[in-house]
Scaffold this active site. Structure first.
Site, PDB file in Angstrom:
ATOM      1  N   SER A 147       1.879  -2.893   0.456  1.00  0.00           N
ATOM      2  CA  SER A 147       0.861  -2.940  -0.602  1.00  0.00           C
ATOM      3  C   SER A 147       1.558  -2.756  -1.935  1.00  0.00           C
ATOM      4  O   SER A 147       1.903  -1.638  -2.317  1.00  0.00           O
ATOM      5  CB  SER A 147      -0.175  -1.835  -0.377  1.00  0.00           C
ATOM      6  OG  SER A 147      -0.796  -2.031   0.866  1.00  0.00           O
ATOM      7  N   LEU A 148       1.783  -3.868  -2.614  1.00  0.00           N
ATOM      8  CA  LEU A 148       2.547  -3.839  -3.865  1.00  0.00           C
ATOM      9  C   LEU A 148       1.621  -3.480  -5.035  1.00  0.00           C
ATOM     10  O   LEU A 148       1.862  -2.511  -5.765  1.00  0.00           O
ATOM     11  CB  LEU A 148       3.216  -5.206  -4.067  1.00  0.00           C
ATOM     12  CG  LEU A 148       4.155  -5.363  -5.233  1.00  0.00           C
ATOM     13  CD1 LEU A 148       5.349  -4.428  -5.110  1.00  0.00           C
ATOM     14  CD2 LEU A 148       4.650  -6.813  -5.337  1.00  0.00           C
ATOM     15  N   ASN A 149       0.595  -4.280  -5.212  1.00  0.00           N
ATOM     16  CA  ASN A 149      -0.496  -3.961  -6.147  1.00  0.00           C
ATOM     17  C   ASN A 149      -0.135  -3.905  -7.621  1.00  0.00           C
ATOM     18  O   ASN A 149      -0.991  -3.563  -8.447  1.00  0.00           O
ATOM     19  CB  ASN A 149      -1.199  -2.663  -5.743  1.00  0.00           C
ATOM     20  CG  ASN A 149      -1.868  -2.770  -4.392  1.00  0.00           C
ATOM     21  OD1 ASN A 149      -2.118  -3.881  -3.923  1.00  0.00           O
ATOM     22  ND2 ASN A 149      -2.164  -1.661  -3.749  1.00  0.00           N
ATOM     23  N   SER A 172       0.942  -2.214   7.783  1.00  0.00           N
ATOM     24  CA  SER A 172       0.919  -2.252   6.317  1.00  0.00           C
ATOM     25  C   SER A 172       1.278  -0.878   5.757  1.00  0.00           C
ATOM     26  O   SER A 172       0.721   0.129   6.173  1.00  0.00           O
ATOM     27  CB  SER A 172      -0.480  -2.664   5.860  1.00  0.00           C
ATOM     28  OG  SER A 172      -0.561  -2.645   4.455  1.00  0.00           O
ATOM     29  N   CYS A 201      -8.567   3.558  -4.113  1.00  0.00           N
ATOM     30  CA  CYS A 201      -8.921   3.410  -2.692  1.00  0.00           C
ATOM     31  C   CYS A 201      -9.878   4.513  -2.241  1.00  0.00           C
ATOM     32  O   CYS A 201      -9.652   5.693  -2.519  1.00  0.00           O
ATOM     33  CB  CYS A 201      -7.641   3.452  -1.856  1.00  0.00           C
ATOM     34  SG  CYS A 201      -7.926   3.352  -0.078  1.00  0.00           S
ATOM     35  N   ASN A 246     -12.442  -4.707  -4.176  1.00  0.00           N
ATOM     36  CA  ASN A 246     -13.788  -4.396  -3.681  1.00  0.00           C
ATOM     37  C   ASN A 246     -14.279  -3.151  -4.396  1.00  0.00           C
ATOM     38  O   ASN A 246     -13.690  -2.083  -4.244  1.00  0.00           O
ATOM     39  CB  ASN A 246     -13.760  -4.118  -2.171  1.00  0.00           C
ATOM     40  CG  ASN A 246     -13.259  -5.317  -1.407  1.00  0.00           C
ATOM     41  OD1 ASN A 246     -13.728  -6.434  -1.615  1.00  0.00           O
ATOM     42  ND2 ASN A 246     -12.272  -5.114  -0.543  1.00  0.00           N
ATOM     43  N   GLY A 301      -5.478   5.596   6.398  1.00  0.00           N
ATOM     44  CA  GLY A 301      -4.187   6.254   6.579  1.00  0.00           C
ATOM     45  C   GLY A 301      -2.975   5.416   6.221  1.00  0.00           C
ATOM     46  O   GLY A 301      -3.076   4.219   5.969  1.00  0.00           O
ATOM     47  N   GLU A 302      -1.827   6.079   6.196  1.00  0.00           N
ATOM     48  CA  GLU A 302      -0.554   5.423   5.921  1.00  0.00           C
ATOM     49  C   GLU A 302       0.256   5.407   7.230  1.00  0.00           C
ATOM     50  O   GLU A 302       0.789   6.446   7.650  1.00  0.00           O
ATOM     51  CB  GLU A 302       0.190   6.196   4.815  1.00  0.00           C
ATOM     52  CG  GLU A 302       1.648   5.821   4.639  1.00  0.00           C
ATOM     53  CD  GLU A 302       1.906   4.320   4.517  1.00  0.00           C
ATOM     54  OE1 GLU A 302       1.229   3.643   3.748  1.00  0.00           O
ATOM     55  OE2 GLU A 302       2.811   3.833   5.224  1.00  0.00           O
ATOM     56  N   CYS A 334      -8.942  -3.946  12.669  1.00  0.00           N
ATOM     57  CA  CYS A 334      -8.258  -3.165  11.645  1.00  0.00           C
ATOM     58  C   CYS A 334      -8.326  -1.701  12.088  1.00  0.00           C
ATOM     59  O   CYS A 334      -9.406  -1.108  12.103  1.00  0.00           O
ATOM     60  CB  CYS A 334      -8.990  -3.403  10.328  1.00  0.00           C
ATOM     61  SG  CYS A 334      -8.309  -2.520   8.939  1.00  0.00           S
TER      62      CYS A 334
HETATM   63  N1  SAH Z   1      -1.679   2.877   3.509  1.00  0.00           N
HETATM   64  C1  SAH Z   1      -1.389   1.552   3.957  1.00  0.00           C
HETATM   65  C2  SAH Z   1      -2.456   1.005   4.889  1.00  0.00           C
HETATM   66  C3  SAH Z   1      -3.814   0.782   4.270  1.00  0.00           C
HETATM   67  S1  SAH Z   1      -4.047  -0.912   4.089  1.00  0.00           S
HETATM   68  C4  SAH Z   1      -1.135   0.655   2.766  1.00  0.00           C
HETATM   69  O1  SAH Z   1      -1.292   1.110   1.635  1.00  0.00           O
HETATM   70  O2  SAH Z   1      -0.726  -0.484   2.950  1.00  0.00           O
HETATM   71  C5  SAH Z   1      -5.355  -1.013   3.005  1.00  0.00           C
HETATM   72  C6  SAH Z   1      -5.129  -2.122   1.986  1.00  0.00           C
HETATM   73  O3  SAH Z   1      -6.312  -2.256   1.189  1.00  0.00           O
HETATM   74  C7  SAH Z   1      -3.988  -1.822   1.046  1.00  0.00           C
HETATM   75  O4  SAH Z   1      -3.288  -2.999   0.759  1.00  0.00           O
HETATM   76  C8  SAH Z   1      -4.716  -1.358  -0.220  1.00  0.00           C
HETATM   77  O5  SAH Z   1      -3.929  -1.587  -1.358  1.00  0.00           O
HETATM   78  C9  SAH Z   1      -5.972  -2.197  -0.174  1.00  0.00           C
HETATM   79  N2  SAH Z   1      -7.117  -1.621  -0.871  1.00  0.00           N
HETATM   80  C10 SAH Z   1      -7.406  -0.324  -1.049  1.00  0.00           C
HETATM   81  N3  SAH Z   1      -8.558  -0.190  -1.743  1.00  0.00           N
HETATM   82  C11 SAH Z   1      -9.006  -1.445  -1.976  1.00  0.00           C
HETATM   83  C12 SAH Z   1     -10.159  -1.974  -2.619  1.00  0.00           C
HETATM   84  N4  SAH Z   1     -11.092  -1.185  -3.118  1.00  0.00           N
HETATM   85  N5  SAH Z   1     -10.289  -3.303  -2.674  1.00  0.00           N
HETATM   86  C13 SAH Z   1      -9.382  -4.127  -2.117  1.00  0.00           C
HETATM   87  N6  SAH Z   1      -8.290  -3.691  -1.483  1.00  0.00           N
HETATM   88  C14 SAH Z   1      -8.104  -2.364  -1.414  1.00  0.00           C
END
Ligand code: SAH
Length: 361
Positions: free
Chosen positions: A230-232, A207, A135, A306, A175-176, A121
């Site tokens: 990352s939809l969330n 991602s 995050c 997490n 990062g993004e 990763c």
């Molecule tokens: N910025 C990009 C790359 C980071 S990927 C993106 O947003 O996709 C990191 C992944 O972990 C993302 O899907 C994010 O939503 C998820 N994430 C961030 N914090 C988290 C946490 N505390 N527990 C589980 N997943 C988490």
């Protein structure tokens, strides 16, 4: 100032050793080789030494002439990071690497081994400016983009350090990636190139938090790497609360853009959905999510949150089960998976990368 040794054994300042070759693409190296009076093939050789062989010391580049090796030693910088710390999980073969960059800043990279699969990763930026509320990386703020060399060196280091071959790369570290698009693509191309890491494009996943113009660019450029979003959240109201980037590009635009990806390439887009207690974990949320994705050929990864001592929590087991049941019984084209993050005990799991070690260095 970073002092390194040149071929004649004298110290040379960084300013004199300022051609950074690590991170150059094959074409760039070939062009550069010609510009310093060498052949195009020299560029190919350098590409292979740096990326396929992982060699940083020009004196070991045995098929290159002695005089050019001396030139490389005197004028070029190869290594972009130094290992500062390794944290090994007590419960699974997951390791987190803390690296220091040449400007003194820190990044983290995670190696996850599950049977024959070795996923790395990687980080694409120092910090992040998407400000996702849940995050840990967001708490760092944004410092700068990583160079392509700094991204590639994370892999080069781990390949040397861990015997098990790397099978998958995910741009899911700090990062993004789509806000550092060009360098991330250069790095991915180096990972994919047969003269580099020789990894299939389907084993490289990028991602994004949903940078729509870059999702479109990625599709238009016909990039072969896997795309994850990352939809969330199942709707804009919830998403905007936890991911401010949603105020710029909303769910409908993301869905429209990625539909083109699944249709054109006949490849499944992956959605990540971090399940957070009382935020996006209700039956209603699950039903809305089903409806939202029902016509898209996609994978949906549900990641139970997490915890990191902040205001958000992981839902209890029953809530997670209930949420999953609703998804499973309405799957349609959607392939649903639960992904329990690896490396929680060393803060290496999704969203936990925040270079905490900096404080104790
Ligand atoms: N910025 C990009 C790359 C980071 S990927 C993106 O947003 O996709 C990191 C992944 O972990 C993302 O899907 C994010 O939503 C998820 N994430 C961030 N914090 C988290 C946490 N505390 N527990 C589980 N997943 C988490």
């Amino acid at each position: 100032m970073i002092i390194s040794e040149n071929s004649s054994g004298k110290n040379k300042s960084e300013e004199q050793q300022n051609i950074i070759l690590k991170g150059m693409s094959l074409q760039e190296l070939q062009k550069w080789a010609i510009s310093v009076g060498q052949t195009r093939f020299r560029g190919t050789q350098l590409f292979e030494w740096m990326y396929r062989e992982g060699v940083d010391n020009p004196t070991e580049m045995t098929n290159i002439s002695k005089s050019f090796r001396a030139f490389l030693s005197d004028n070029c910088t190869f290594s972009t990071l130094k290992l500062k710390k390794i944290s090994k999980s007590q419960t699974e073969p997951t390791q987190k690497f803390l690296f220091q960059l040449n400007d003194g800043q820190f990044i983290e990279t995670v190696s996850i081994i599950e049977n024959d699969r070795h996923t790395v990763c990687v980080s694409s930026q120092i910090g992040c400016n998407l400000e996702c509320d849940f995050c840990a990386t967001a708490t760092l703020g944004f410092s700068r983009n990583l160079s392509a060399g700094e991204i590639v060196d994370q892999l080069i280091f781990i390949r040397k350090y861990i015997e098990q071959p790397i099978t998958n790369i995910v741009f899911m570290g700090m990062g993004e990636p789509f806000l550092n698009y060009k360098r991330v693509m250069t790095a991915a191309d180096i990972f994919h190139n047969p003269k580099g890491f020789n990894l299939a494009s389907t084993r490289i996943t990028i991602s994004t938090g949903g940078i729509v113009p870059k999702i479109k660019q990625f599709i238009d450029e016909n990039r072969k790497y896997k795309l994850a979003v990352s939809l969330n959240a199942p709707n804009d109201e919830i998403r905007s609360k936890i991911m401010p980037i949603n105020n710029k590009w909303q769910i409908e635009e993301i869905i429209k853009a990625v539909k083109k990806y699944s249709n054109q390439k006949r490849r499944k887009i992956m959605f990540e959905y971090v399940l957070i207690k009382d935020v996006n974990d209700s039956s209603k949320d699950a039903q809305q999510l089903v409806k939202l994705l029902k016509n898209i050929d996609c994978k949906l990864n549900i990641i139970p949150y997490n915890e990191m001592g902040g205001k958000y929590q992981r839902p209890d087991e029953q809530t997670i089960d209930n949420f999953m049941q609703i998804l499973f019984s309405n799957q349609g084209k959607v392939r649903v998976l639960t992904r329990w993050s690896k490396g929680q005990d060393i803060d290496a799991a999704c969203g936990q990368l925040a270079t905490k070690q900096m404080e104790i260095e």
